[in-house]
Design an enzyme around this catalytic site. Structure first.
Site, PDB file in Angstrom:
ATOM      1  N   CYS A 295      55.325 -12.513  16.703  1.00 44.78           N
ATOM      2  CA  CYS A 295      55.674 -11.171  16.209  1.00 44.78           C
ATOM      3  C   CYS A 295      56.641 -10.387  17.100  1.00 44.78           C
ATOM      4  CB  CYS A 295      54.418 -10.343  15.963  1.00 44.78           C
ATOM      5  SG  CYS A 295      52.907 -11.256  15.749  1.00 44.78           S
ATOM      6  N   GLN A 342      52.959 -22.133  13.783  1.00 45.75           N
ATOM      7  CA  GLN A 342      52.647 -21.219  12.687  1.00 45.75           C
ATOM      8  C   GLN A 342      53.846 -21.146  11.774  1.00 45.75           C
ATOM      9  OE1 GLN A 342      51.871 -17.455  14.716  1.00 45.75           O
ATOM     10  NE2 GLN A 342      49.880 -17.454  13.720  1.00 45.75           N
ATOM     11  N   LYS A 427      43.670  -6.976   5.936  1.00 46.22           N
ATOM     12  CA  LYS A 427      44.383  -8.214   5.622  1.00 46.22           C
ATOM     13  C   LYS A 427      43.724  -8.939   4.471  1.00 46.22           C
ATOM     14  CE  LYS A 427      41.659 -11.075   8.745  1.00 46.22           C
ATOM     15  NZ  LYS A 427      41.580 -12.228   9.606  1.00 46.22           N
ATOM     16  N   HIS A 473      52.469  -9.100   8.616  1.00 45.01           N
ATOM     17  CA  HIS A 473      52.482 -10.463   9.167  1.00 45.01           C
ATOM     18  C   HIS A 473      52.027 -11.399   8.054  1.00 45.01           C
ATOM     19  CE1 HIS A 473      51.971  -8.916  13.415  1.00 45.01           C
ATOM     20  NE2 HIS A 473      51.392  -7.946  12.745  1.00 45.01           N
TER      21      HIS A 473
HETATM   22 ZN   LIG Z   1      52.761 -11.645  13.454  1.00 41.96          ZN
END
Ligand SMILES: [Zn+2]
Ligand SMILES: [Zn+2]
Length: 603
Positions: A295, A342, A427, A473
């Site tokens: 991030c 990721q 989330k 995200h």
């Molecule tokens: Zn992130």
């Protein structure tokens, strides 16, 4: 960890059965090894375990005897009786049990339970035991009333494994005995069948047998080496996903593996996430950290330019490899590792765009996952945690409502994880139920109220004034490693044709057909079909058997007749023998299967 809060009555009874079974098993172990030192014995999903320090390694015969004795205990009508004891009583009751003594001191010092796990209560520490028959254990319960509630024929000892005391490799290695208990013998049998199937599909076992990946002691634990066949599956999956990203409005970025400590200070990682980060690297008097997340780098890309309301949304995507420190004792296959990739994306948008962006992230994730033949999803919405959440209750409620609306729009069943959100925003977790009914955590869409503030991110609004963007995200596969583990187990190594490392094995019946086999291979090569040719001096049957073990979607057998007629004899992994046909007919037959991974733009 053990908790039975918020479960159905059915699930609570199973929890009690398994928890009580752990105590009964411990009693049986003590009958055989009176000097056994007892550690912890919690119920777990589908069963229970108990950790012991024993004078010698357990043999299969020991396990049989433990099971027999435990079943005998269950046949009695032994009641589980609870009592509260003082600290001194506890210390003398468990005087010969060093692990229990350590747990007792943990409870007294407050903050941990009888399994050594942190407690979320402010109550004064209380020591309780449960006793059945001649066995008394440090425990808070709950338990069944009597051993009669546990069917001995639905109880089974499974296997043993080594386990460090408190998962710490510097502490003693204990012997963990796993067991399971169900309400009926039929349920037990069904479970044992599922276990067999899970073993057959285990990605660690198949990964070795199919030569997909490994880990090397020399490289280090939890660091995966992708072998050519595994790497081919990953490459195809990533290529498809990346192209789909680009077609659907994401922009690719690449960022480095390390960053200055100041970056991680600003992001808050050094304050809140340091335990999961590797120690810093020092260079020229400065500290750099391996990235545990991508991030901050994507945020720096955002900040590299003045952004206006017209530039948003900005969606940045990267297959970024991150490193997180985990104790070596908990590492496992591809599912618990120290380095993983990721498939990360960060969306920066205006507040009025957030609903549309969440919906896009969700629709896009589901589209990509479904392309892998995955269909059975459940979503979980995590809401505001009670303690130290940032952002107002109204902000959270509004955001949760946006997440819920997106899930309604994509028609995926969802549940709430009340209070389960990270402190910085709610989330959605998308979990997949695989072919054995097990849940795998895949995609996450996470709102972030925190990082835009911390990094003082801005864009110029239509009124010319600076405003704060919103940030989402999104991980889609989650991690390449865990996604691959799931694919291996879901498909038992028999990958769909479009990602199969070898799509067709060409099998000449004798070496007289090797030349014809090479022509077939060359023709398929032109159409980008991935083949391998088995020219070993082996009997046909052996070659067919190995083809079945290798799990390629097709075998193309070529003998004298096929060579003369210009055909191939096609055998399908999933459908058995098909007739002989020309190579062109085979290409036509498999076109749809091969082209599954052709990315499209969603409308
Ligand atoms: Zn992130
Ligand atoms: Zn207990």
């Amino acid at each position: 960890m053990p908790s039975n809060a918020g479960q159905t009555e059915e699930a609570q009874q199973l929890y009690k059965i398994r928890h009580s079974s752990a105590h009964v098993m411990a009693q049986a172990v003590l009958e055989i090894f009176p000097d056994a030192k007892l550690a912890i014995g919690p119920p777990i999903q589908d069963g229970f375990y108990y950790d012991f320090d024993l004078p010698r390694p357990l043999t299969p015969e020991d396990l049989e005897e433990i099971e027999t004795r435990a079943r005998n205990i269950l046949r009695g009508d032994h009641h589980f009786e609870c009592r509260e004891i003082s600290a001194d009583e506890a210390r003398s009751l468990f005087a010969n049990q060093p692990y229990k003594l350590e747990l007792i001191e943990g409870i007294l010092a407050s903050g941990t339970d009888e399994y050594g796990q942190p407690l979320e209560t402010t109550e004064a520490p209380k020591l309780t035991t449960f006793r059945q028959d001649a066995f008394e254990d440090l425990c808070r319960g709950p338990h069944v009333h009597s051993t009669r509630e546990i069917n001995p024929e639905a109880f089974k000892i499974l296997h043993t494994a080594g386990a460090y005391w408190r998962g710490d490799e510097h502490r003693p290695m204990l012997q963990r005995i796993y067991g399971t208990a169900w309400k009926t013998p039929e349920e037990l049998q069904a479970y044992l069948h599922r276990l067999e199937e899970a073993k057959r599909r285990d990605h660690r076992r198949l990964g070795k047998r199919l030569d997909l990946f490994s880990a090397s002691e020399a490289v280090g634990p939890g660091l995966t080496l992708w072998h050519p066949k595994g790497a081919m599956v990953r490459y195809l999956a990533e290529r498809f996903s990346l192209e789909a990203h680009i077609l659907n409005g994401y922009q690719l970025v690449y960022t480095p593996h390390i960053g200055r400590s100041g970056l991680w200070k600003t992001s808050g990682h050094l304050d809140f996430y340091k335990d999961s980060m590797f120690s810093p690297i020092e260079s020229e008097g400065e500290e750099y950290y391996l990235k545990p997340m991508n991030c901050p780098f994507h945020i720096e890309i955002y900040k590299s330019n003045q952004r206006s309301y017209r530039d948003l949304p900005l969606r940045l995507a990267e297959f970024g490899t991150v490193y997180r420190y985990e104790r070596s004792g908990v590492l496992q296959g591809l599912t618990r590792v120290r380095g993983f990739t990721q498939d990360d994306a960060h969306t920066f948008c205006r507040p009025d765009q957030i609903g549309a962006e969440i919906l896009l992230a969700l629709r896009f994730s589901l589209y990509v996952l479904r392309s892998f033949g995955l269909t059975d999803f459940t979503a979980y919405i995590s809401t505001r945690p009670e303690a130290k959440a940032i952002g107002s209750v109204e902000d959270w409620d509004k955001a949760v409502e946006t997440l819920r609306g997106a899930l309604e729009a994509v028609n995926v069943p969802y549940e709430y994880d009340i209070g389960g959100g990270a402190f910085y925003g709610p989330k959605i977790d998308v979990k997949l139920r695989d072919s054995l009914g097990r849940e795998w955590q895949l995609s996450t869409v996470q709102l972030d109220f925190n990082l835009p503030e911390r990094f003082s991110m801005e864009f110029t609004g239509s009124d010319g004034k600076p405003q704060r963007p919103m940030m989402v995200h999104r991980a889609l596969f989650g991690s390449a490693e865990r996604f691959f583990a799931m694919l291996i187990e879901h498909y038992a190594g028999a990958f769909p044709m479009w990602i199969a490392p070898v799509q067709a094995t060409i099998i000449p019946i004798s070496d007289k057909q090797n030349e014809y086999a090479a022509q077939v291979a060359a023709r398929l090569d032109m159409e980008k079909v991935r083949t391998s040719t088995d020219t070993r001096d082996e009997r046909m049957q052996a070659k067919i058997r190995d083809f079945e073990l290798e799990k390629a979607p097709y075998a193309l057998v070529v003998g004298k007749r096929e060579a003369a007629e210009g055909t191939i004899s096609v055998r399908s992994r999933d459908k058995g023998d098909l007739k002989s046909m020309t190579v062109d007919a085979f290409l036509e037959l498999t076109r749809a299967e091969r082209e599954t991974g052709k990315p499209v733009k969603l409308d």
